[in-house]
Design a protein around this motif. Sequence first.
Motif, PDB file in Angstrom:
ATOM      1  N   PRO A  36     -10.865   8.900   0.945  1.00 26.18           N
ATOM      2  CA  PRO A  36     -10.940   8.608   2.386  1.00 26.18           C
ATOM      3  C   PRO A  36     -10.892   7.118   2.703  1.00 26.18           C
ATOM      4  CG  PRO A  36     -13.088   9.290   1.545  1.00 26.18           C
ATOM      5  CD  PRO A  36     -12.096   9.533   0.442  1.00 26.18           C
ATOM      6  N   LYS A  37     -11.293   6.258   1.762  1.00 30.35           N
ATOM      7  CA  LYS A  37     -11.229   4.822   2.036  1.00 30.35           C
ATOM      8  C   LYS A  37      -9.786   4.355   2.199  1.00 30.35           C
ATOM      9  CE  LYS A  37     -15.558   3.427  -0.184  1.00 30.35           C
ATOM     10  NZ  LYS A  37     -16.191   2.561  -1.219  1.00 30.35           N
ATOM     11  N   ALA A  38      -8.875   4.947   1.453  1.00 31.84           N
ATOM     12  CA  ALA A  38      -7.460   4.569   1.543  1.00 31.84           C
ATOM     13  C   ALA A  38      -6.720   5.388   2.586  1.00 31.84           C
ATOM     14  CB  ALA A  38      -6.782   4.737   0.183  1.00 31.84           C
ATOM     15  N   CYS A  39      -7.082   6.664   2.705  1.00 36.65           N
ATOM     16  CA  CYS A  39      -6.323   7.585   3.553  1.00 36.65           C
ATOM     17  C   CYS A  39      -6.937   7.792   4.930  1.00 36.65           C
ATOM     18  CB  CYS A  39      -6.194   8.942   2.855  1.00 36.65           C
ATOM     19  SG  CYS A  39      -5.378   8.899   1.239  1.00 36.65           S
ATOM     20  N   GLY A  40      -8.179   7.352   5.106  1.00 32.81           N
ATOM     21  CA  GLY A  40      -8.883   7.637   6.343  1.00 32.81           C
ATOM     22  C   GLY A  40      -9.699   8.914   6.204  1.00 32.81           C
ATOM     23  N   GLU A  41     -10.701   9.051   7.018  1.00 28.20           N
ATOM     24  CA  GLU A  41     -11.575  10.218   6.938  1.00 28.20           C
ATOM     25  C   GLU A  41     -10.937  11.459   7.533  1.00 28.20           C
ATOM     26  OE1 GLU A  41     -15.331   9.234   8.630  1.00 28.20           O
ATOM     27  OE2 GLU A  41     -15.855   7.829   7.010  1.00 28.20           O
ATOM     28  N   THR A  42     -10.000  11.278   8.461  1.00 23.14           N
ATOM     29  CA  THR A  42      -9.249  12.403   9.029  1.00 23.14           C
ATOM     30  C   THR A  42      -7.786  12.009   9.162  1.00 23.14           C
ATOM     31  OG1 THR A  42      -9.643  11.720  11.323  1.00 23.14           O
ATOM     32  CG2 THR A  42     -11.247  13.240  10.328  1.00 23.14           C
ATOM     33  N   ARG A  43      -6.936  13.021   9.217  1.00 26.10           N
ATOM     34  CA  ARG A  43      -5.501  12.805   9.463  1.00 26.10           C
ATOM     35  C   ARG A  43      -5.068  13.717  10.600  1.00 26.10           C
ATOM     36  NH1 ARG A  43      -3.439   8.429   6.662  1.00 26.10           N
ATOM     37  NH2 ARG A  43      -1.396   9.351   6.933  1.00 26.10           N
ATOM     38  N   THR A  44      -4.258  13.174  11.497  1.00 26.10           N
ATOM     39  CA  THR A  44      -3.714  13.964  12.596  1.00 26.10           C
ATOM     40  C   THR A  44      -2.295  14.400  12.245  1.00 26.10           C
ATOM     41  OG1 THR A  44      -5.041  12.755  14.215  1.00 26.10           O
ATOM     42  CG2 THR A  44      -3.140  13.977  15.044  1.00 26.10           C
ATOM     43  N   ILE A  45      -2.075  15.712  12.210  1.00 26.72           N
ATOM     44  CA  ILE A  45      -0.786  16.281  11.810  1.00 26.72           C
ATOM     45  C   ILE A  45      -0.101  16.855  13.047  1.00 26.72           C
ATOM     46  CG2 ILE A  45       0.374  17.856  10.246  1.00 26.72           C
ATOM     47  CD1 ILE A  45      -1.317  15.747   8.817  1.00 26.72           C
ATOM     48  N   GLN A  46       1.068  16.320  13.370  1.00 21.19           N
ATOM     49  CA  GLN A  46       1.852  16.819  14.497  1.00 21.19           C
ATOM     50  C   GLN A  46       3.318  16.904  14.088  1.00 21.19           C
ATOM     51  OE1 GLN A  46       2.769  18.690  16.765  1.00 21.19           O
ATOM     52  NE2 GLN A  46       1.525  17.920  18.464  1.00 21.19           N
ATOM     53  N   PRO A  47       3.736  18.031  13.481  1.00 22.63           N
ATOM     54  CA  PRO A  47       5.123  18.138  13.022  1.00 22.63           C
ATOM     55  C   PRO A  47       6.143  18.319  14.143  1.00 22.63           C
ATOM     56  CG  PRO A  47       3.928  20.164  12.581  1.00 22.63           C
ATOM     57  CD  PRO A  47       2.927  19.179  13.089  1.00 22.63           C
ATOM     58  N   LEU A  48       5.704  18.826  15.310  1.00 26.76           N
ATOM     59  CA  LEU A  48       6.632  18.997  16.436  1.00 26.76           C
ATOM     60  C   LEU A  48       6.444  17.842  17.406  1.00 26.76           C
ATOM     61  CD1 LEU A  48       8.759  20.520  18.002  1.00 26.76           C
ATOM     62  CD2 LEU A  48       6.943  21.988  18.963  1.00 26.76           C
ATOM     63  N   VAL A  49       7.352  16.867  17.321  1.00 26.19           N
ATOM     64  CA  VAL A  49       7.291  15.676  18.167  1.00 26.19           C
ATOM     65  C   VAL A  49       8.382  15.782  19.228  1.00 26.19           C
ATOM     66  CG1 VAL A  49       7.414  13.165  18.221  1.00 26.19           C
ATOM     67  CG2 VAL A  49       6.424  14.321  16.229  1.00 26.19           C
ATOM     68  N   VAL A  50       7.971  15.874  20.484  1.00 26.50           N
ATOM     69  CA  VAL A  50       8.893  16.075  21.600  1.00 26.50           C
ATOM     70  C   VAL A  50       8.764  14.911  22.573  1.00 26.50           C
ATOM     71  CG1 VAL A  50       9.545  17.589  23.521  1.00 26.50           C
ATOM     72  CG2 VAL A  50       8.746  18.581  21.363  1.00 26.50           C
ATOM     73  N   ASP A  51       9.894  14.316  22.925  1.00 23.32           N
ATOM     74  CA  ASP A  51       9.903  13.220  23.878  1.00 23.32           C
ATOM     75  C   ASP A  51       9.616  13.770  25.274  1.00 23.32           C
ATOM     76  OD1 ASP A  51      10.628  10.402  24.697  1.00 23.32           O
ATOM     77  OD2 ASP A  51      12.114  11.537  25.839  1.00 23.32           O
ATOM     78  N   PRO A  52       8.593  13.281  25.971  1.00 28.17           N
ATOM     79  CA  PRO A  52       8.236  13.866  27.264  1.00 28.17           C
ATOM     80  C   PRO A  52       9.279  13.652  28.358  1.00 28.17           C
ATOM     81  CG  PRO A  52       6.917  11.892  26.817  1.00 28.17           C
ATOM     82  CD  PRO A  52       7.660  12.211  25.556  1.00 28.17           C
ATOM     83  N   SER A  53      10.094  12.622  28.233  1.00 30.66           N
ATOM     84  CA  SER A  53      11.077  12.336  29.281  1.00 30.66           C
ATOM     85  C   SER A  53      12.347  13.169  29.141  1.00 30.66           C
ATOM     86  CB  SER A  53      11.430  10.849  29.282  1.00 30.66           C
ATOM     87  OG  SER A  53      12.037  10.475  28.046  1.00 30.66           O
TER      88      SER A  53
END
Length: 216
Positions: A36-53
């Motif tokens: 966790p010191k190198a990677c962070g204590e949590t990771r946010t996973i968002q495989p579907l990235v959609v441009d709002p505009s």
Amino acid sequence: MPLTSPAGEIGAVLVGRVVFRGRVPAPEVVTVTRDPKACGETRTIQPLVVDPSTGGIQDAVVSIEGAPTSPITDMTKTTAITNRQCAFTPHIEAIRIGTSLDIRSQDPVLHNTHIKTGKRTFLNVALVPGGNSVTKVIKMPGLYHVQCDAHVFMQGYMVAFDHPYYVVTQTHGDFRIVGVPAGRHQVTVWHETLGSLQREVTVPAQGDVSITIEFP
């Protein structure tokens, strides 16, 4: 990441956008249990990235299904997947067979990059901090799953083709493929969570053809 066919080839230009009109799921927050010191204590996973505009989908792979193959004239092409900040960069890669894939790590922790196509292991290598990169040639077309056996939240994909008519969509979901042969073709789009779909397009001998491909 090739955007065009080989230099000098005559054909049309296929331009378009891959879009998503549904509700984008919330990202998944994963607790990191190793390094966790190198990677962070949590990771946010968002495989579907959609441009709002634009509604455009980033990191979808667009290809011309059944496009004629052509000889591989450049055997020196290389691409790389880098373990950086406990993630694979790039997350999605499209390449042509015959390309040398360089696996690297810039992190201060041990990674184990494991690449599979179907149930077959293509590469499984431990990358120690400060160690050398590992290179292997992609010889078979298909979908390759990239994972780190040491950090299960690290995932990525490669799609390999035996022709040059493919591209990965950009931030706004747009794409451009140059040198597409004339005729009726199936355009295939693959996304890691949405799956695959196809649309038919008729391509002239010259000029631009536009297409918008929408996931339901």
